[in-house]
Design an enzyme around this catalytic site. Structure first.
Site, PDB file in Angstrom:
ATOM      1  N   HIS A  29       0.828  -1.205   0.000  1.00 19.90           N
ATOM      2  CA  HIS A  29       0.000   0.000   0.000  1.00 19.90           C
ATOM      3  C   HIS A  29       0.867   1.262   0.000  1.00 19.90           C
ATOM      4  O   HIS A  29       0.685   2.161  -0.830  1.00 19.90           O
ATOM      5  CB  HIS A  29      -0.915  -0.017   1.226  1.00 19.90           C
ATOM      6  CG  HIS A  29      -1.836   1.155   1.331  1.00 19.90           C
ATOM      7  ND1 HIS A  29      -3.180   1.050   1.094  1.00 19.90           N
ATOM      8  CD2 HIS A  29      -1.607   2.461   1.659  1.00 19.90           C
ATOM      9  CE1 HIS A  29      -3.750   2.235   1.265  1.00 19.90           C
ATOM     10  NE2 HIS A  29      -2.812   3.107   1.614  1.00 19.90           N
ATOM     11  N   GLU A  30       1.805   1.335   0.937  1.00 16.45           N
ATOM     12  CA  GLU A  30       2.642   2.533   1.041  1.00 16.45           C
ATOM     13  C   GLU A  30       3.623   2.632  -0.123  1.00 16.45           C
ATOM     14  O   GLU A  30       3.922   3.736  -0.603  1.00 16.45           O
ATOM     15  CB  GLU A  30       3.392   2.538   2.383  1.00 16.45           C
ATOM     16  CG  GLU A  30       2.496   2.562   3.610  1.00 16.45           C
ATOM     17  CD  GLU A  30       1.538   3.745   3.624  1.00 16.45           C
ATOM     18  OE1 GLU A  30       1.868   4.794   3.032  1.00 16.45           O
ATOM     19  OE2 GLU A  30       0.453   3.628   4.219  1.00 16.45           O
ATOM     20  N   HIS A  33       1.843   4.261  -3.060  1.00 20.28           N
ATOM     21  CA  HIS A  33       1.795   5.723  -2.936  1.00 20.28           C
ATOM     22  C   HIS A  33       3.138   6.347  -3.336  1.00 20.28           C
ATOM     23  O   HIS A  33       3.191   7.302  -4.113  1.00 20.28           O
ATOM     24  CB  HIS A  33       1.485   6.131  -1.496  1.00 20.28           C
ATOM     25  CG  HIS A  33       0.068   5.915  -1.076  1.00 20.28           C
ATOM     26  ND1 HIS A  33      -1.015   6.281  -1.847  1.00 20.28           N
ATOM     27  CD2 HIS A  33      -0.446   5.403   0.077  1.00 20.28           C
ATOM     28  CE1 HIS A  33      -2.132   5.994  -1.194  1.00 20.28           C
ATOM     29  NE2 HIS A  33      -1.816   5.456  -0.028  1.00 20.28           N
TER      30      HIS A  33
END
Length: 227
Positions: A29-30, A33
């Site tokens: 997820h990170e 980003h």
């Protein structure tokens, strides 16, 4: 051991499966980003070493602590400077959206692998041995968790991705007014995941929706594999 069982939110014997699933979910997820922001021209995350799949870089100590005792936590947010984007609003929306979308993709891939293992006889349905039981626990956890994280992060409240998306698509004047509540973001987040009244209108419905997604995708892939 009894003390740990009482202290921890998850059963002690299943804790490793939750930690591995969360490690993958949070890290991807990170990373999504950070990678998207870097590709759009913002080097902030890159300079801080966040464009990586190394879990240690993305984990937050308080987030992990609350995860163990309260059942839900968070990773370290990726810093993004939207002023570095050639099209700040559009690219900010994409950078915010790729996090939840990465969890959606992980949940779908997990369901695909799990269905394939079952349909091709690698594991049995009832988990008659410890290996099969471990596989069942891990994939059920992994799939449900990623679908849940996808939905949860789309809640339009700070500091979640849904809020960042909303603040970019709304007219600038309205977005400026919304920023007033950002100072309360951590308090809002903690209330959502801890206070039962808030859980009833956020965590529980999203958990049920994630559970239904898990079932639907598993049934779909079992059907595709000839089930």
């Amino acid at each position: 051991m009894e003390f740990l069982d009482q202290l921890l939110f998850y059963p002690l014997d299943q804790l490793p499966f939750y930690l591995i699933a969360l490690m993958i979910a949070f890290t991807v997820h990170e990373f999504a980003h950070a990678y998207a922001a870097y590709k759009f021209g913002d080097p902030t995350a890159k300079m801080l070493g966040r464009v990586t799949l190394n879990p240690a870089v993305h984990f937050d100590f308080l987030g992990i602590f609350l995860l163990l005792i309260a059942g839900f936590g968070w990773a370290r947010p990726v810093p993004v400077n939207r002023d570095n984007f050639s099209r700040p609003r559009r690219m900010s929306v994409i950078v915010s959206a790729v996090g939840p979308l990465s969890n959606l993709a992980l949940g779908i891939v997990g369901a695909l692998i799990y269905a394939a293992l079952y349909q091709f006889g690698v594991i049995d349905a009832v988990g008659t041995n410890r290996v099969d039981q471990a596989v069942h626990i891990f994939f059920n956890t992994f799939i449900l968790l990623n679908f849940f994280l996808c939905l949860f992060n789309l809640i339009p409240l700070p500091p979640l991705d849904g809020y960042r998306i909303l603040s970019e698509v709304l007219p600038p004047r309205v977005s400026a007014r919304l920023r007033v509540i950002e100072q309360w973001s951590i308090l809002i987040f903690l209330m959502i995941i801890i206070v039962p009244a808030f859980q009833a209108h956020t965590i529980r419905p999203l958990y049920n929706a994630a559970h239904m997604l898990s079932i639907e995708f598993l049934n779909l892939f079992i059907l595709l594999f000839g089930g």
